[in-house]
Scaffold this motif. Structure first.
Motif, short mmCIF file in Angstrom:
data_model
loop_
_atom_site.label_atom_id
_atom_site.label_comp_id
_atom_site.label_asym_id
_atom_site.label_seq_id
_atom_site.Cartn_x
_atom_site.Cartn_y
_atom_site.Cartn_z
N LYS A 172 0.82 -1.22 0.00
CA LYS A 172 0.00 0.00 0.00
C LYS A 172 0.85 1.27 0.00
CE LYS A 172 -3.94 -2.19 2.31
NZ LYS A 172 -4.91 -2.10 3.44
N GLY A 173 2.07 1.17 -0.54
CA GLY A 173 2.94 2.32 -0.57
C GLY A 173 3.26 2.76 -1.99
N LYS A 174 3.86 3.95 -2.13
CA LYS A 174 4.26 4.47 -3.43
C LYS A 174 5.51 3.77 -3.95
CE LYS A 174 2.11 9.03 -3.24
NZ LYS A 174 2.32 10.49 -3.36
N GLN A 175 6.15 2.98 -3.08
CA GLN A 175 7.26 2.14 -3.52
C GLN A 175 7.12 0.78 -2.84
OE1 GLN A 175 9.92 5.23 -1.91
NE2 GLN A 175 10.99 3.58 -0.80
N ASP A 176 7.74 -0.21 -3.45
CA ASP A 176 7.51 -1.59 -3.02
C ASP A 176 8.43 -2.05 -1.91
OD1 ASP A 176 5.54 -1.85 -4.95
OD2 ASP A 176 6.96 -2.52 -6.49
N THR A 177 9.52 -1.32 -1.67
CA THR A 177 10.46 -1.71 -0.62
C THR A 177 10.96 -0.48 0.12
OG1 THR A 177 12.38 -1.57 -2.10
CG2 THR A 177 11.28 -3.74 -1.92
N VAL A 178 11.56 -0.71 1.28
CA VAL A 178 12.17 0.36 2.05
C VAL A 178 13.47 -0.18 2.63
CG1 VAL A 178 10.90 -0.23 4.18
CG2 VAL A 178 11.84 2.07 3.89
N GLU A 179 14.51 0.66 2.62
CA GLU A 179 15.79 0.23 3.18
C GLU A 179 15.74 0.24 4.70
OE1 GLU A 179 19.56 1.49 1.94
OE2 GLU A 179 19.08 1.63 -0.19
N ILE A 180 16.47 -0.71 5.30
CA ILE A 180 16.55 -0.80 6.76
C ILE A 180 18.01 -0.91 7.18
CG2 ILE A 180 14.27 -1.81 7.13
CD1 ILE A 180 15.59 -4.56 7.18
N GLU B 204 5.34 -8.01 5.39
CA GLU B 204 5.48 -6.71 4.73
C GLU B 204 5.13 -5.59 5.71
OE1 GLU B 204 3.87 -7.79 0.24
OE2 GLU B 204 2.42 -7.47 1.87
N LEU B 205 5.77 -4.44 5.48
CA LEU B 205 5.38 -3.23 6.19
C LEU B 205 4.24 -2.56 5.43
CD1 LEU B 205 8.83 -1.62 7.07
CD2 LEU B 205 7.16 -2.50 8.71
N THR B 206 3.34 -1.93 6.16
CA THR B 206 2.22 -1.26 5.52
C THR B 206 2.43 0.25 5.55
OG1 THR B 206 0.72 -3.04 6.24
CG2 THR B 206 -0.29 -0.96 5.56
N ALA B 207 2.36 0.87 4.38
CA ALA B 207 2.51 2.32 4.28
C ALA B 207 1.30 3.01 4.92
CB ALA B 207 2.67 2.72 2.82
N PRO B 208 1.46 4.25 5.43
CA PRO B 208 2.67 5.06 5.35
C PRO B 208 3.72 4.63 6.38
CG PRO B 208 0.98 6.23 6.56
CD PRO B 208 0.33 4.96 6.08
N ILE B 209 4.98 4.89 6.04
CA ILE B 209 6.11 4.51 6.89
C ILE B 209 6.96 5.75 7.13
CG2 ILE B 209 8.18 3.08 7.08
CD1 ILE B 209 6.74 1.17 5.05
N LYS B 210 7.32 5.99 8.38
CA LYS B 210 8.16 7.13 8.72
C LYS B 210 9.64 6.74 8.60
CE LYS B 210 4.89 9.01 12.11
NZ LYS B 210 4.71 9.35 13.55
N LYS B 211 10.47 7.73 8.30
CA LYS B 211 11.91 7.51 8.34
C LYS B 211 12.33 7.31 9.80
CE LYS B 211 16.40 9.49 7.14
NZ LYS B 211 17.14 10.63 6.53
N GLY B 212 13.13 6.29 10.06
CA GLY B 212 13.56 6.01 11.42
C GLY B 212 12.57 5.17 12.21
N GLN B 213 11.56 4.63 11.54
CA GLN B 213 10.57 3.80 12.22
C GLN B 213 11.20 2.46 12.62
OE1 GLN B 213 6.70 3.65 10.30
NE2 GLN B 213 6.42 1.50 10.90
N LYS B 214 11.01 2.07 13.86
CA LYS B 214 11.59 0.81 14.35
C LYS B 214 10.83 -0.37 13.79
CE LYS B 214 12.76 -1.79 18.51
NZ LYS B 214 12.73 -1.83 20.00
N VAL B 215 11.59 -1.32 13.23
CA VAL B 215 10.97 -2.52 12.68
C VAL B 215 11.53 -3.80 13.31
CG1 VAL B 215 10.40 -1.43 10.48
CG2 VAL B 215 12.61 -2.56 10.75
N GLY B 216 12.46 -3.63 14.24
CA GLY B 216 13.05 -4.80 14.89
C GLY B 216 14.32 -4.40 15.61
N SER B 217 15.23 -5.35 15.77
CA SER B 217 16.49 -5.09 16.45
C SER B 217 17.63 -5.80 15.74
CB SER B 217 16.42 -5.56 17.91
OG SER B 217 16.15 -6.95 17.98
N VAL B 218 18.84 -5.34 16.02
CA VAL B 218 20.05 -5.94 15.46
C VAL B 218 20.90 -6.39 16.64
CG1 VAL B 218 21.98 -5.65 13.87
CG2 VAL B 218 19.94 -4.22 13.62
N LYS B 219 21.29 -7.65 16.66
CA LYS B 219 22.09 -8.14 17.79
C LYS B 219 23.36 -8.82 17.32
CE LYS B 219 20.12 -12.77 18.47
NZ LYS B 219 19.57 -13.72 19.47
N LEU B 220 24.34 -8.82 18.21
CA LEU B 220 25.60 -9.50 17.94
C LEU B 220 25.47 -10.99 18.23
CD1 LEU B 220 28.06 -6.97 19.59
CD2 LEU B 220 27.92 -7.49 17.15
#
Length: 430
Positions: free
Chosen positions: A312-320, A354-370
């Motif tokens: 439901k966004g103007k583009q099909d993917t977003v960088e994370i 999938e993420l559903t638009a609208p999506i904000k820049k800097g929106q948390k979608v998960g975590s990164v761990k070592l």
């Protein structure tokens, strides 16, 4: 043969870690910031902790002060029970007097610095009304902290058999306190992180109590008087010694150097000197062999996982990417053992991930761990791993598509689903 031997010597792998042989029944070394375990030896064996028990008494007194139930200036008098303990030469107390007011600070300093037993009991009675009720508080707090294998039966660390007719209500006359090295380290971790003022007192080499000078049993403090100065250790400022016939000599220590603080525990060593010598080995190992290091930079992306699908966004993917550097305490030379992995938050994704638009820049979608590919001792805290992870966030905003494009997409999706269903049905015929 000489050539082969010489060649094998040249190609022998260089080890980056120094072996540490700790002469104690059980031991552990922990990073005080994250709770990461750097070394352990039978750390889950529960043993009598002797006066290291008083770390829990200290915690509950400081908690009562923090909550305004008492203050450092609150005064109390000594009841018959702590007076009898203080008067017994077997316990080498500070010589408490009855019918005299003592402040909480005076009693706390005698307990934390000189490991006095009677003052610990007096504080327990002040905070809870009786030592029996205080013991209930100790065990409740141990459960809250998640101390494994911890059991408290009194406020001092003495065996209950030493208390005569004063065994705390709800405990047995033949019972003893129990803690593993892991529990002691976690208790120390909580004490100095929740109430860092505890170190202001535990770092005092001597203090005056009721007109007499009393001395700290932690010989590793810098600037200890006389011959004890030979045990001094740079950066040492706590925490608690312990000894009974059953427990042997034990010590929970903590030291800080160059913004790096470590917590060590040794239990059941052979002598009062040995507990400090073995602690020195552990701390030297930690400070010499480990370093806090940034392993992955801010905005790091896993090569084949740089984007998430968008609906439901103007583009099909977003960088994370990660929103902060990934830093941890590592053994020197082991950087290559660490990788990262994403943990997506399912609550922000649909069934198709999938993420559903609208999506904000800097929106948390998960975590990164070592992730360490080699041996890892883990953490003493349940949230230790989370403390060393960072957020996984979107790198750009994605606007919601307009109503017409959404309608076209829905129609396309509808017929695509019908087509897929027909194909699956036809395949089923064959």
């Amino acid at each position: 043969m000489v050539l082969v031997t010489f060649t094998s010597m040249l190609t022998k792998p260089i080890t980056t870690s120094a072996a540490v042989d700790v002469q104690a029944k059980t031991a552990i070394l922990v990073d005080a910031e994250t709770g990461k375990i750097l070394f352990e030896k039978d750390a889950d064996v529960a043993l009598p902790p002797a006066s290291m028990t008083k770390m829990m008494t200290e915690y509950l007194v400081l908690e009562a002060i923090n909550e305004g139930k008492i203050s450092w200036d609150t005064t109390t008098q000594i009841t018959d029970y702590p007076y009898s303990i203080s008067a017994d030469p077997a316990f080498s107390g500070v010589g408490l007097k009855q019918n005299q007011d003592y402040t909480v600070r005076e009693l706390y300093e005698a307990m934390a610095i000189n490991s006095d037993n009677a003052t610990a009991i007096a504080l327990a009675e002040l905070v809870a009304g009786s030592e029996g009720d205080f013991v209930k508080m100790m065990n409740e707090k141990a459960d809250q902290m998640g101390l494994p294998d911890a059991k408290f039966v009194n406020a001092t660390g003495l065996a209950n058999s030493d208390l005569g007719n004063n065994v705390p209500e709800g405990t047995g006359a033949d019972e003893d306190n129990l803690m593993s090295a892991r529990s002691a380290a976690l208790l120390a971790y909580r004490l100095i992180n929740d109430y860092p003022e505890a170190l202001d007192i535990s770092s005092m080499t001597t203090t005056e109590f009721d007109g007499q000078e009393i001395q700290n049993w932690n010989w590793m403090l810098p600037n200890m008087p006389g011959y004890l100065s030979q045990y001094g250790y740079e950066g040492m400022d706590g925490l608690k010694t312990g000894w009974t016939d059953l427990a042997g000599f034990c010590f929970t220590g903590t030291a800080e150097r160059s913004d790096q603080r470590l917590i060590s525990v040794v239990m059941k060593t052979d002598s009062k000197e040995a507990r400090f010598e073995e602690t020195r080995k552990l701390l030297d190992y930690g400070f010499n062999q480990f370093e806090k290091k940034e392993l992955y930079p801010n905005e790091y992306q896993i090569e084949d996982q740089k984007t998430l699908s968008v609906t439901k966004g103007k583009q099909d993917t977003v960088e994370i990417a990660s929103n902060a550097p990934l830093t941890t305490m590592i053994e020197k030379g082991t950087e290559d053992q660490y990788n990262v992995e994403y943990k997506l938050d399912d609550s922000v994704l649909n069934d198709k991930k999938e993420l559903t638009a609208p999506i904000k820049k800097g929106q948390k979608v998960g975590s990164v761990k070592l992730v360490n590919s080699e041996k890892d001792f883990g953490y003493i805290t349940s949230d230790g791993e989370q403390k060393e992870s960072v957020d996984l966030v979107t790198q750009e905003k994605v606007e919601k598509s307009n109503w017409f494009m959404l309608m076209i997409g829905a129609i396309t999706g509808f017929f695509a689903d019908i087509f897929t269903s027909v194909v699956d049905t036809v395949k089923g015929w064959f």
